[in-house]
Design an enzyme around this catalytic site. Structure first.
Site, PDB file in Angstrom:
ATOM      1  N   ASP A 235     -38.920  15.160  -0.551  1.00 35.76           N
ATOM      2  CA  ASP A 235     -39.956  14.168  -0.242  1.00 35.76           C
ATOM      3  C   ASP A 235     -40.972  14.654   0.783  1.00 35.76           C
ATOM      4  OD1 ASP A 235     -38.538  12.580  -1.955  1.00 35.76           O
ATOM      5  OD2 ASP A 235     -37.670  11.311  -0.407  1.00 35.76           O
ATOM      6  N   GLU A 236     -41.032  15.954   0.992  1.00 36.66           N
ATOM      7  CA  GLU A 236     -41.943  16.473   2.025  1.00 36.66           C
ATOM      8  C   GLU A 236     -43.022  17.382   1.459  1.00 36.66           C
ATOM      9  OE1 GLU A 236     -42.035  15.536   5.051  1.00 36.66           O
ATOM     10  OE2 GLU A 236     -40.057  14.762   5.578  1.00 36.66           O
TER      11      GLU A 236
END
Lengths: 290, 290, 290, 290
Positions: A235-236
């Site tokens: 999610d980065e």
């Protein structure tokens, strides 16, 4: 924005990226002119015109492009090396090959298949792979091959190996259309092509699992979705596109999820389209979207 | 997007417009390079790369711009004449002079004055003119001169003559910030600078008077506002910007008007900012907005 | 939505809140009828009709409301106690008294003052307090008292004591309009009225300081603002309203901040309006907004 | 918002409409209580609490609703007749029967079929009728009957007669999902159920044919779509829902049409959902949407 092959015939897309410096744009445009091409669109951005990073996307039309392609590449090499620029030239009439990985949810998957059939995504779709069989009939009704690769148990390495085998040399990028499995670092190393994900929250809010439940608990008034390139940090990765929808106190977490599905499919579709058109340039953990 | 004078020092904006043809972009960018300038942003659009109309906006940085300005203009003349292009070069450190005409409503007027004070509009405001005195104190509290030009009765020619006298040679464009008077053709002929209006509907819906009342009667679910250049045809000039807001059955025509005020001030402000930055090119009855 | 005092004369707002149960709505509406009042609007919500939590907001018109007020309150007490409901009755013609705390930024502050002058906020503003003097003239030009309470150094207790002294018994709620000081728990305990804040991010993304810088670093494609009630947990209080604006790679952190200011002032203004109209009910760490 | 039959079991929707008067809400809620039902949601609106028009929608839960239905109807008749109110009681567990008429475009049609399959539209779809065969396979892949009723030539009466024959007693409402045929007044008289259309513009802008071409010519910066009930006056019926999307100068009329398709399918789907849930009340040429 439909993509008729004849509309894109003899069209090339040039991405140039590197240290900004005077004369760069003039050098590129002169190169295009002397290669008998005509600029169709030109976008550029510099994060600092005095010594910053420079990004450019030029679409040009060159009659008999494929014959001239090697020459243009050679000219680019000669012209841009002194500037220390990275560049990439693609023939726009050759659609990128996109694999889709899905699980049981159909909203993102069907939207991509439908937009593709409609001529709005300049891609071919050689395969859809799912760890479930639920979407198989839908996929095949679009004339797209479907492969079932089950993924039970904690050890995903066998499933990932099977998927890599299917993808190997067959695709230019991979889309995770609500594929509810965590991708291993090894998989990312092996796959060798960009992987695009859709996350069901407005990142960086509600990172990780169950974002709609967390959104309900926090009492937010908007929910969102984020499409990003997958990196080793969950999610980065670099964000390509985001959008939101309004919600209210009367909606349950399930209602948020249902409403969110429409945001997810729209956000993912736009991200896929832009990637397929070479509109997205990754730079650090960010994207330039032309 | 604030406009510090030092940020815009030695920056020029070049607008090029005319028949699209091969080599045009190369010619312009080569010109910029040989005049020792560095491109900051470049936008272009062609309505048809094969023989269509071409529009380009380039902002470039040139140390000691004002000294070099005549030379660059001469080079542009020499370079672009053979292509048959129109062009316009402006020094971005010289803000445009904007007059505002208002009546009794303050929402668009105050928004412009406030954005200007905040440094978000690259303009000077030599005067606000109103046919009422209601906004005089507010205007003067911003340090802006206010002139009252009453406009009673059916014959507006005297009022218009007085306004023209005030504007004459003093302004680069005029903004009608909910100025509830119809401008005569003679006025438009005389004023000699662009005039920007904000219309309180989503044009071409609800042309003419009382659009919020008409919107209520028609039962629309969104209301809008439109900023456009004023031409002799009322509410028919080239549209610069539009936006909408959601409304519902429970809102009266007065409620629509109150809600609409927020759309109006935002739409007009964006249109004014873009015009002041030379981002808007008129072409026929349309605009290209870069 | 303007608030003419005559429009709100003899209008009361009743908030009812507690365990949902059959007959509740009938009991409330019968009470209103027998007290010779006419329902103007009625909103209700239950998070579960079978044994959940019930929330209701009724605005009713009752000629000679102030004379009848004690009677209606007594009837409410008698009628709703058996149901175990909390309730609150307010006379809508009595505007709430709102204090604003600001620092140097004027965008949220001026928007509130201007909407108030325009008749769109049903409040009185007995005071604006700032730890700087920069906004003093603007505030006073609206005819609103301004108090300067400096707040240098790490110990804020003296400044908070001075502010509490000013607020004591004079206000019904407090708005932090970009008041860049952290409020102590003691202050919150003492102040005894709701405190509304505007946070310059789409919470829970970018909690804490410098959200626009963090947003730029993360490369988000939308920025947001959040208005919430202040609790002891920084940036964690019940959210009243949120909104977002689109941004792109070409915008700096300062550009995000400038764009965000427009979202902040709109979000805070809506939250304040809804609070002032008794439209917001706090429940746990969430809000019901009717 | 999914519609599981068990979630709607024993739920009724009551619509009340007529002259506003004191005691009306109390009478309705008392009726619901004495019929052993529990209110789930309640919405109401009066265009003027003193002698205006009153609209109410109540969803209530009544164990063994179908057995009690006649009794409740009788009570409503007795209770509401003295007030001169119109009312309508529906069993929410019985989905409305919706026919879809389509031509060659699939975007609105497939969106409705897919939302239906997903459980988001509380309807059954007994048939899709088209004047072309292009969408037949898609429709049947959803398990929905497809009927081809060709409609060549200027005289549509035979086609309309055939369609009426298919619809007769089989449907509760009809949706025109980009059905590119003008419906005759006779058809509307005969069909006897509401007909919902999607118009590809932000009505009342660009009434009639080719709205995207007209939008391009006018140079608008937003395009829209409008869903409305069909009346004898083309494009003039009561509006249920509208929405817009941003466009720019670089988009052709075909691009506007492609972008607009996404607005059309969303707007029509929301209008259909709200109609199916009895949320829309027609009043004059307007709608109340709860």
């Amino acid at each position: 924005m439909t993509f008729h092959s004849d509309k894109l015939r003899d069209h090339a897309c040039l991405i140039v990226h590197g240290p900004d410096q005077p004369g760069l744009v003039a050098a590129v445009t002169a190169l295009i002119t002397r290669n008998k091409a005509n600029i169709v669109t030109l976008d550029q951005y510099s994060d600092n015109p005095e010594g910053g990073e420079f990004f450019q996307r030029v679409v040009f039309h060159r009659p008999e492009l494929s014959a001239a392609f090697p020459e243009i590449e050679a000219d680019l090499e000669k012209t841009l090396s002194p500037f220390g620029m990275e560049w990439r030239l693609t023939d726009q009439s050759i659609p990128k090959r996109m694999a889709i990985l899905a699980s049981t949810s159909d909203h993102c998957l069907l939207e991509l298949l439908w937009r593709h059939r409609r001529g709005e995504l300049p891609v071919t779709i050689p395969m859809v792979i799912s760890n479930h069989t639920r979407v198989a009939d839908d996929v095949r009704s679009f004339g797209i091959p479907f492969f079932h690769v089950p993924s039970q148990g904690p050890d995903k390495s066998e499933a990932e190996a099977r998927i890599l085998e299917l993808l190997k040399d067959n695709v230019d990028f991979v889309v995770l259309a609500r594929y509810m499995q965590i991708i291993s670092e090894d998989f990312l190393d092996e796959v060798g092509v960009p992987v695009i994900n859709i996350h069901h929250s407005f990142l960086p809010a509600f990172i990780g699992a169950a974002p709609y439940r967390k959104a309900k608990e926090r009492g937010v008034k908007l929910i969102g979705a984020t499409s990003h390139y997958v990196t080793k940090d969950l999610d980065e990765g670099p964000i390509i596109e985001q959008d939101v929808a309004r919600v209210d106190h009367a909606m349950s977490a399930a209602d948020l999820q249902a409403r969110g599905a429409y945001v997810e499919r729209a956000v993912l579709s736009r991200a896929v389209q832009w990637h397929a058109q070479d509109r997205v340039i990754r730079y650090g953990n960010q994207t330039i979207v032309f």
